[in-house]
Write an enzyme that holds these catalytic residues in place. Structure first.
Site, short mmCIF file in Angstrom:
data_model
loop_
_atom_site.label_atom_id
_atom_site.label_comp_id
_atom_site.label_asym_id
_atom_site.label_seq_id
_atom_site.Cartn_x
_atom_site.Cartn_y
_atom_site.Cartn_z
CB CYS A 220 -9.84 23.50 -4.12
SG CYS A 220 -8.56 23.98 -5.31
CB THR A 221 -13.36 23.23 -7.74
OG1 THR A 221 -14.21 23.46 -6.64
CG2 THR A 221 -14.18 22.80 -8.95
#
Length: 616
Positions: A220-221
């Site tokens: 994810c980020t």
């Protein structure tokens, strides 16, 4: 004449000033012994250092995204490290960047003020109670950027036990994956295509066979969303043990591999930078309308139905245009269903990407012309009744939505408490059955039902949970549902944060009781659930404790059955009691003879429209 170094317009000095500004992201799952002290620390430290952004604190840890001068951010890091041993090992992601160039983007990203809140969850994995309790300590094994890269490079070869197929799982939302994602030859990348993170558990449940028995590499980020999501996958038991996550997320990976490595495109970030790219010039995203390469979200164009960000290039973007994202198009929604105010028979034309062929539910139309587009409509969140769901309530209010389509958009959500199935037993008796058996119908024949408030003895929904009806329908059952209010408030805070803003709330039956409770407590909700009016249909008072007669100051429309008793479920007096709690000058009452429904025939619909037009 001033020297170049003292000239405020000097390009070199301007560039140097931009380098002094930065953004800091970090999170830490850890037991926080004293939340009040931690809140005071962040409030004092961030304020004194002039930091702006979001700080979320929980008994389970912290999640922080703040911006400011680089020297201030570095001072903040040192202060956090010295605050307590529980911050040991925290991954502080500090990146220099320019100060916000666009006030609208800065405001939407939360970088025009400092917001510090104590929350139940650092990130909300699910809008509904999960079937099993999660322990973040059981999350997937962390892989450094180099280890993650090596795992992809050697996909198909030995990894731990050596025979597991490798799949990549992107734990982000669709608008993020549009502009960048990992791509590795011979490795499948699973993109759930979800609007929001809380939709991920449902996707995992529906696609568990794509994950079973494989080595799942999640990313994810910045890493925090993988913590709970990987724990959720592992909680499914046998066949789901081999889950790994990219430590530090895409951000750390791009720092380690500036050319992008196996990550293609840009990394969407939740601050004024919008996205961060590698040295790879290729553009992964494309314009919603013309399909040409485009990946710039700075215009903040949004889907007119669900408010999700969409990509619309400079050439296609027009003032007042209406956009419909891919997910809404997939479900048959179009711009033509959002007509301008006062134009019942409008010529509003649907916007579709030129690169996508419309499906059978979407008719092909020309693009919306320059300057065309609807005026703003009211956005109303609709709360269903007890033992209903968003889908059924949407069906029951279809006529209302159609007649209000020029002035209001109705949005629906399921309540957070899932209920057991109720059935009248079917008796099976044959020569081999003694005594006869009572057999519940198949679960797949039933739709899930939910509630905003529940019976104090409610134990929660279990898979295939059935309950035999204990007698005829009890019209006073709503009086027994007195628990679960705070859970519903927490759930609605997330709804308002992720799908808002909303102008008003429409509640039916128990949903009306919930909406009235929120109206009575607006001053105590700290703006997290903000609205301008409520429409309470067949409502009744509950959870209002300290609220006195005519003390609720919120514009309200009360719609309920007349005293003749046509509404057999909620008595006329109960709805009158609820209306009496609202200030006389702010409440409007519509009594009807139509039973336990929301009436849409004349003259009732004209009265509903008249109330709503006050807020346009």
């Amino acid at each position: 004449m001033s020297s170049p170094s003292n000239n405020p317009q000097d390009p070199e000095e301007t560039q140097e000033e931009k380098k002094q500004y930065g953004v800091l992201l970090y999170y830490k799952y850890t037991q926080i012994p004293d939340l009040d002290s931690l809140f005071s620390f962040y409030n004092s430290n961030c304020t004194s250092l002039s930091l702006l952004g979001r700080v979320r604190l929980s008994s389970l840890g912290v999640n922080v995204t703040v911006g400011g001068e680089m020297s201030s951010l570095e001072s903040h890091i040192e202060a956090v490290k010295s605050f307590g041993d529980f911050f040991h090992g925290t991954d502080f992601k500090l990146a220099p960047c320019g100060s916000p160039l666009d006030d609208a983007v800065a405001r939407e990203s939360g970088f025009t003020s400092l917001s510090i809140r104590i929350v139940k969850e650092l990130v909300t994995l699910s809008s509904h109670p999960l079937p099993r309790e999660l322990d973040v300590r059981n999350s997937g094994r962390h892989l450094s950027a180099v280890e993650f890269h090596s795992a992809l490079q050697n996909a198909g070869k030995a990894m731990d036990e050596g025979s597991k197929e490798v799949v990549l799982l992107d734990a982000r939302n669709l608008y993020e994956t549009r502009i960048g994602k990992f791509h590795t030859p011979n490795v499948e990348t699973l993109d759930p295509g979800i609007r929001q993170y809380s939709d991920l558990p449902s996707w995992i449940d529906d696609n568990s066979e794509h994950l079973r028995g494989k080595s799942v590499l999640m990313y994810c980020t910045g890493g925090i969303r993988c913590e709970m999501a990987s724990a959720y996958i592992k909680s499914k038991g046998s066949g789901f043990e081999n889950v790994f996550q990219l430590f530090g997320g895409i951000q750390r990976y791009l720092e380690q591999f500036p050319d992008g490595g196996y990550f293609k495109g840009k990394n969407f970030v939740f601050d004024h930078r919008i996205s961060v790219g590698s040295s790879d010039p290729n553009v992964l995203g494309s314009c919603l309308l013309c399909g040409l390469p485009f990946d710039d979200y700075s215009s903040r164009c949004r889907c007119s139905h669900c408010r999700m960000l969409v990509l619309v290039c400079d050439s296609c973007r027009t003032k007042g245009a209406v956009y419909v994202c891919e997910l809404c198009q997939k479900h048959g929604k179009c711009a033509g269903s959002i007509p301008p105010v006062g134009e019942e028979e409008s010529d509003l034309q649907q916007i579709l990407p030129k690169s996508i062929s419309p499906g059978p539910e979407i008719s092909s139309q020309p693009e919306l012309g320059q300057g065309a587009g609807p005026a703003r409509k009211l956005r109303i969140l609709c709360l269903h009744g007890f033992r209903q769901n968003a889908s059924s309530f949407k069906g029951r209010t279809a006529s209302l939505a159609k007649k209000l389509k020029t002035i209001a958009e109705l949005l629906f959500v399921d309540a957070p408490h899932e209920l057991a199935y109720i059935y009248q037993p079917r008796v099976c008796s044959d020569a081999l059955s003694s005594p006869p058996q009572q057999i519940p119908p198949p679960t797949d024949e039933c739709r899930r039902k939910f509630a905003w408030m529940i019976d104090p003895d409610f134990k929660g929904m279990k898979e295939n949970d059935w309950k035999i009806a204990d007698g005829p329908f009890n019209p006073l059952q709503y009086q027994q549902q007195t628990e679960g209010f705070e859970t519903s408030v927490t759930f609605l805070k997330t709804v308002f944060s992720e799908r808002g803003p909303f102008d008003g709330i429409l509640g039916f039956s128990q949903g009306a009781a919930m909406a009235a409770s929120l109206a009575a407590r607006q001053g105590r909700l700290n703006g997290e659930i903000g609205f301008r009016f409520v429409i309470l249909c067949s409502g009744f008072p509950v959870q209002l404790g300290d609220v006195d007669h005519a003390s609720v100051n919120c514009p309200s429309l009360h719609i309920f059955g007349s005293a003749s008793g046509n509404d057999r479920q909620i008595a006329n007096q109960a709805s009158r009691d609820l209306a009496s709690l609202f200030e006389d000058g702010s409440s409007t009452i519509i009594e009807h003879d139509c039973g336990h429904i929301i009436p849409t025939r004349t003259p009732y619909i004209e009265e509903i429209k008249s109330f709503l037009r006050r807020f346009l």
